[in-house]
Every structure is written in structure tokens, then in C-alpha cells.
Design a protein around this motif. Structure first.
Motif, mmCIF file in Angstrom:
data_model
loop_
_atom_site.group_PDB
_atom_site.id
_atom_site.type_symbol
_atom_site.label_atom_id
_atom_site.label_comp_id
_atom_site.label_asym_id
_atom_site.label_seq_id
_atom_site.Cartn_x
_atom_site.Cartn_y
_atom_site.Cartn_z
ATOM 1 N N SER A 88 -13.962 24.936 15.409
ATOM 2 C CA SER A 88 -14.615 24.131 14.367
ATOM 3 C C SER A 88 -14.819 22.669 14.752
ATOM 4 O O SER A 88 -15.417 21.906 13.989
ATOM 5 C CB SER A 88 -13.858 24.195 13.034
ATOM 6 O OG SER A 88 -12.712 23.378 13.044
ATOM 7 N N THR A 89 -14.357 22.254 15.936
ATOM 8 C CA THR A 89 -14.451 20.832 16.276
ATOM 9 C C THR A 89 -15.863 20.388 16.638
ATOM 10 O O THR A 89 -16.181 19.194 16.523
ATOM 11 C CB THR A 89 -13.499 20.470 17.438
ATOM 12 O OG1 THR A 89 -13.856 21.227 18.604
ATOM 13 C CG2 THR A 89 -12.052 20.773 17.065
ATOM 14 N N LEU A 90 -16.729 21.300 17.065
ATOM 15 C CA LEU A 90 -18.107 20.921 17.373
ATOM 16 C C LEU A 90 -18.839 20.465 16.111
ATOM 17 O O LEU A 90 -19.508 19.429 16.096
ATOM 18 C CB LEU A 90 -18.855 22.093 18.010
ATOM 19 C CG LEU A 90 -18.438 22.503 19.429
ATOM 20 C CD1 LEU A 90 -19.337 23.630 19.926
ATOM 21 C CD2 LEU A 90 -18.503 21.327 20.387
ATOM 22 N N GLY A 91 -18.722 21.259 15.061
ATOM 23 C CA GLY A 91 -19.363 20.899 13.803
ATOM 24 C C GLY A 91 -18.760 19.655 13.190
ATOM 25 O O GLY A 91 -19.475 18.801 12.638
ATOM 26 N N ALA A 92 -17.433 19.531 13.299
ATOM 27 C CA ALA A 92 -16.767 18.355 12.745
ATOM 28 C C ALA A 92 -17.211 17.084 13.471
ATOM 29 O O ALA A 92 -17.432 16.041 12.846
ATOM 30 C CB ALA A 92 -15.253 18.517 12.841
ATOM 31 N N ALA A 93 -17.355 17.163 14.787
ATOM 32 C CA ALA A 93 -17.790 15.997 15.557
ATOM 33 C C ALA A 93 -19.210 15.582 15.168
ATOM 34 O O ALA A 93 -19.518 14.389 15.052
ATOM 35 C CB ALA A 93 -17.725 16.309 17.051
ATOM 36 N N GLN A 94 -20.075 16.563 14.938
ATOM 37 C CA GLN A 94 -21.446 16.262 14.531
ATOM 38 C C GLN A 94 -21.465 15.543 13.186
ATOM 39 O O GLN A 94 -22.184 14.558 12.993
ATOM 40 C CB GLN A 94 -22.265 17.544 14.438
ATOM 41 C CG GLN A 94 -23.713 17.316 14.023
ATOM 42 C CD GLN A 94 -24.507 18.612 13.936
ATOM 43 O OE1 GLN A 94 -24.218 19.582 14.626
ATOM 44 N NE2 GLN A 94 -25.504 18.645 13.058
ATOM 45 N N ALA A 95 -20.656 16.021 12.245
ATOM 46 C CA ALA A 95 -20.598 15.393 10.922
ATOM 47 C C ALA A 95 -19.989 13.991 11.001
ATOM 48 O O ALA A 95 -20.441 13.065 10.324
ATOM 49 C CB ALA A 95 -19.790 16.264 9.966
ATOM 50 N N ALA A 96 -18.969 13.841 11.836
ATOM 51 C CA ALA A 96 -18.286 12.548 11.957
ATOM 52 C C ALA A 96 -19.227 11.459 12.453
ATOM 53 O O ALA A 96 -19.079 10.281 12.116
ATOM 54 C CB ALA A 96 -17.088 12.669 12.888
ATOM 55 N N LYS A 97 -20.204 11.852 13.272
ATOM 56 C CA LYS A 97 -21.126 10.878 13.865
ATOM 57 C C LYS A 97 -22.415 10.704 13.070
ATOM 58 O O LYS A 97 -23.297 9.943 13.458
ATOM 59 C CB LYS A 97 -21.435 11.297 15.301
ATOM 60 C CG LYS A 97 -20.199 11.281 16.204
ATOM 61 C CD LYS A 97 -20.454 11.957 17.543
ATOM 62 C CE LYS A 97 -19.162 12.025 18.365
ATOM 63 N NZ LYS A 97 -19.362 12.769 19.641
ATOM 64 N N ALA A 98 -22.529 11.417 11.952
ATOM 65 C CA ALA A 98 -23.748 11.335 11.139
ATOM 66 C C ALA A 98 -23.789 10.039 10.336
ATOM 67 O O ALA A 98 -22.759 9.402 10.089
ATOM 68 C CB ALA A 98 -23.815 12.529 10.190
ATOM 69 N N ASP A 99 -24.984 9.643 9.921
ATOM 70 C CA ASP A 99 -25.133 8.453 9.079
ATOM 71 C C ASP A 99 -24.428 8.678 7.744
ATOM 72 O O ASP A 99 -24.561 9.750 7.134
ATOM 73 C CB ASP A 99 -26.616 8.163 8.819
ATOM 74 C CG ASP A 99 -27.343 7.686 10.063
ATOM 75 O OD1 ASP A 99 -26.677 7.135 10.957
ATOM 76 O OD2 ASP A 99 -28.572 7.878 10.142
ATOM 77 N N PRO A 100 -23.692 7.680 7.258
ATOM 78 C CA PRO A 100 -22.983 7.819 5.981
ATOM 79 C C PRO A 100 -23.884 7.514 4.790
ATOM 80 O O PRO A 100 -23.586 6.650 3.959
ATOM 81 C CB PRO A 100 -21.855 6.792 6.113
ATOM 82 C CG PRO A 100 -22.458 5.701 6.938
ATOM 83 C CD PRO A 100 -23.367 6.391 7.923
ATOM 84 N N ASP A 101 -24.995 8.223 4.707
ATOM 85 C CA ASP A 101 -25.983 7.916 3.674
ATOM 86 C C ASP A 101 -26.007 8.934 2.529
ATOM 87 O O ASP A 101 -26.872 8.873 1.655
ATOM 88 C CB ASP A 101 -27.374 7.820 4.304
ATOM 89 C CG ASP A 101 -27.751 9.077 5.086
ATOM 90 O OD1 ASP A 101 -26.991 10.066 5.054
ATOM 91 O OD2 ASP A 101 -28.824 9.070 5.732
ATOM 92 N N GLY A 102 -25.054 9.865 2.548
ATOM 93 C CA GLY A 102 -24.999 10.848 1.469
ATOM 94 C C GLY A 102 -25.871 12.064 1.704
ATOM 95 O O GLY A 102 -26.038 12.882 0.791
ATOM 96 N N TYR A 103 -26.380 12.214 2.930
ATOM 97 C CA TYR A 103 -27.258 13.357 3.205
ATOM 98 C C TYR A 103 -26.680 14.306 4.260
ATOM 99 O O TYR A 103 -27.354 15.231 4.689
ATOM 100 C CB TYR A 103 -28.643 12.871 3.613
ATOM 101 C CG TYR A 103 -29.366 12.236 2.449
ATOM 102 C CD1 TYR A 103 -30.016 13.011 1.497
ATOM 103 C CD2 TYR A 103 -29.337 10.857 2.271
ATOM 104 C CE1 TYR A 103 -30.641 12.422 0.400
ATOM 105 C CE2 TYR A 103 -29.955 10.256 1.177
ATOM 106 C CZ TYR A 103 -30.612 11.048 0.251
ATOM 107 O OH TYR A 103 -31.224 10.474 -0.839
ATOM 108 N N THR A 104 -25.435 14.067 4.651
ATOM 109 C CA THR A 104 -24.734 14.975 5.555
ATOM 110 C C THR A 104 -23.311 15.171 5.063
ATOM 111 O O THR A 104 -22.607 14.184 4.775
ATOM 112 C CB THR A 104 -24.698 14.428 6.999
ATOM 113 O OG1 THR A 104 -26.033 14.215 7.461
ATOM 114 C CG2 THR A 104 -24.003 15.425 7.926
#
Length: 336
Positions: A88-104
């Protein structure tokens, strides 16, 4: 002459510093203003929820059930993106690096807190923040039909008389089923061998054939084989007995006080996501999981609806992290 020049330099240096601080303050204010404005207009486009597992699994099932309802409430499409891999760390890393704009957002199981104690991560846990606890997934202890036991007492006695003969399955090192099995072995003072699989299907195949002794698993699939007399079930990890199978005792009832555990599904967001967005997501989802049709879908699949505030979910994650860290240390669990 040097002193005035030095003084000029000091004044210029101070002036430059003040300008830099003012610029940073203005930039920070602009960013805060932009986020506040974004939160007011949210959602104005499709939302993405990353599920770091394959389609059809526990997390995926819960997430799709909830997001289908949430999409209607918010009036926007919600896209589920399955990103399995590396526990599950691949998906978590992608989310962690996403813009904090409420769309991820990121849907997650206890693996999120377990991974911090086992892996060198490509992200920091501080890059993600809790949103809401969606559902609980208590586990049953299923054993192979040919294993000469019919109760927890007989299972423990057999294990102590036959050290190293018992094996327990899980969907991978560090999974909640793995650590639940390891915790059981510690508390029962049994020597058992962990067998890691890459999914639920091969576990069930080997359990039915007797190639593995037992597994802590949700109710949905294995219980069908119990009712066909092809498997046995000896205990349940919930606080209370499962309503549809009231004859199965809890772990506490069979001599393991405090052994209330299982998996859960929750939602996280990139750190910095505006609080009003996080709070609204938590509120909407908490209401959704208790809608009668959603609750029925959950219980039919072996889930219990949860809900609550971001703070309550944060506390669950904190307490689970401490508990799993203790099990990992005492059972000397490592990953290659």
C-alpha cells in the motif's frame, strides 16, 4: 570611516531582512487566502480517491460504497484510482505528494500505521492527515477442517503439544491479519509459522486443502465454507458476537482478555488540506455510513459502520500504531 559604512551595511541588511519577511508574510497570506477561497467553492471539479489495493478488496468495497453516495451529496464525480503495490505504500506516497486542495484523498487500512514500523517509506506520515474512520472489519479465526480441534481450548492444547506444526496465513507481512496472528501466538504461548500470500484466494485454497492451519479473516467468504462443513471457526475478534453468527464466541470469551482487534477502513488527505473541507468530508461520510442501505451493504460484507471526527480517527490511528509496534517488537517481525 569604516564605522558609518558598517552601519550602512547593518541598516541595509536589516532592511533586506524586513523586506524578505514582509514578502514571506504576504505570500503566506495570499496562500491562506487562496485556500480559504478554494474551500468556499469546494467542490468545483471531480474528486480523486486513491485506493492502494486491487479492485474488489475490503478497502475498495467500502470506498466505492461510500463514494457513490458522497458523489450525489456533493454534486461532483468521485474517481476511484486503484494504486496497489509495496504493501500500500505506492498509493500512500502518491497521495502524500498531491496538492492539498481538497481534490485528492487516500483510502487506507491499518497497514498505513503498521508500515511506519516496518518499512523505509518514500513519504513521511506527517504528509497525510486523518479525515474519517469509515468502517471496521472484525476478524474470525478460521481453521482447517482436518485440524483435530473444535474449540479455542483444543486449538491451544494441540499447539502446545505439537510445537511448530501450526501455521497461520495472511495476505502479506505486516498486514493486520499477520499481526493479529502473531499477537495470538504471543498471548497463547504458541510456536506458529507465518505463511504470507499475495491475496485472499490462495489463502482460501490452501486452508481448504489443509496446507495451512488457520487464518484470521473477515466473515464474508470463509464462513460460507464453514456452513458447508469444509472449514471450522473457533473465535471472533470483535467486542461483541457477530449478529449473524452468534454461536461463535469472542476472543475475550475464550480466554484472551483485551483481544479486541481487526481491520478498519479510513480516509486521509494531504497535509494542508483546508480544515473546512476535511470537516465536511468527515460529517458527510459519518452520515452516509449509517444510512440503512449502506449499513446493510456493510454488514452483508462483514463490515461495521463507523464514522466520527478527524480527531477521533487520529486517536484510533495513534493507539493502533502503539499496539502494532509492540507486537512487531515482541514477535521480532521484519521485512526483507
Amino acid at each position: 570611516m569604516t564605522f558609518p559604512l558598517s552601519g550602512v551595511r547593518v541598516q541595509l541588511s536589516r532592511r533586506s531582512t524586513l523586506i524578505a519577511l514582509l514578502s514571506a508574510t504576504l505570500a503566506g497570506g495570499a496562500l491562506s487566502g487562496a485556500l480559504a477561497h478554494a474551500a468556499e467553492d469546494w467542490p468545483s471539479k471531480a474528486i480523486k480517491v486513491i485506493v492502494p489495493y486491487t479492485p474488489g478488496g475490503a478497502t475498495d468495497t467500502v470506498t466505492r460504497t461510500v463514494m457513490d453516495k458522497l458523489s450525489t451529496r456533493l454534486g461532483q464525480n468521485i474517481i476511484i484510482e486503484n494504486k496497489p503495490g509495496a504493501n500500500s505504500t505506492l498509493g500512500a506516497a502518491q497521495a502524500a505528494k498531491a496538492d492539498p486542495d481538497g481534490y485528492t484523498f487516500l483510502a487506507m487500512l491499518p497497514a498505513y500505521v503498521i508500515n511506519t514500523h516496518l518499512y523505509k517509506l518514500a513519504y513521511s506520515p506527517s504528509q497525510l492527515v486523518p479525515v474519517v474512520h469509515m468502517a471496521d472489519l472484525p476478524l474470525f479465526l478460521f481453521v482447517a477442517k482436518d485440524l483435530p480441534v473444535n474449540s479455542m481450548k483444543e486449538l491451544v492444547e494441540y499447539g502446545r503439544k505439537n510445537p511448530d506444526k501450526l501455521t497461520y496465513a495472511s495476505s502479506g507481512t505486516g498486514s493486520s491479519a499477520h499481526l493479529t496472528g502473531a499477537d495470538f501466538a504471543l498471548q497463547a504461548k504458541l510456536k506458529m509459522t507465518h505463511v504470507a500470500y499475495k491475496g485472499s484466494a490462495p489463502i482460501l485454497t490452501d486452508l481448504l486443502s489443509g496446507r495451512v492451519s488457520m487464518v484470521f479473516d473477515p466473515v464474508l467468504v470463509p464462513m460460507q465454507y464453514v456452513k458447508q462443513d469444509k472449514l471450522k471457526v473457533v473465535a471472533f475478534t470483535g467486542k461483541k458476537r457477530w449478529p449473524d453468527d452468534p454461536d461463535v464466541p469472542t476472543m475475550e470469551e475464550v480466554g484472551f482478555p483485551g483481544f479486541v482487534t481487526g481491520s478498519w477502513a479510513g480516509l486521509l488527505a494531504p497535509a494542508g488540506t483546508p480544515k473546512p473541507i476535511i470537516d465536511r468530508m468527515a460529517k458527510e461520510i459519518s452520515e452516509i455510513v449509517h444510512e440503512p442501505d449502506v449499513t446493510k451493504k456493510f454488514t452483508d460484507a462483514g463490515f461495521l459502520p463507523a464514522g466520527g471526527t478527524p480527531a477521533e480517527f487520529a486517536e484510533l490511528m495513534r493507539s493502533d500504531s502503539e499496539r502494532y509496534a509492540k507486537i512487531i517488537k515482541e514477535a521480532q517481525i521484519t521485512v526483507n
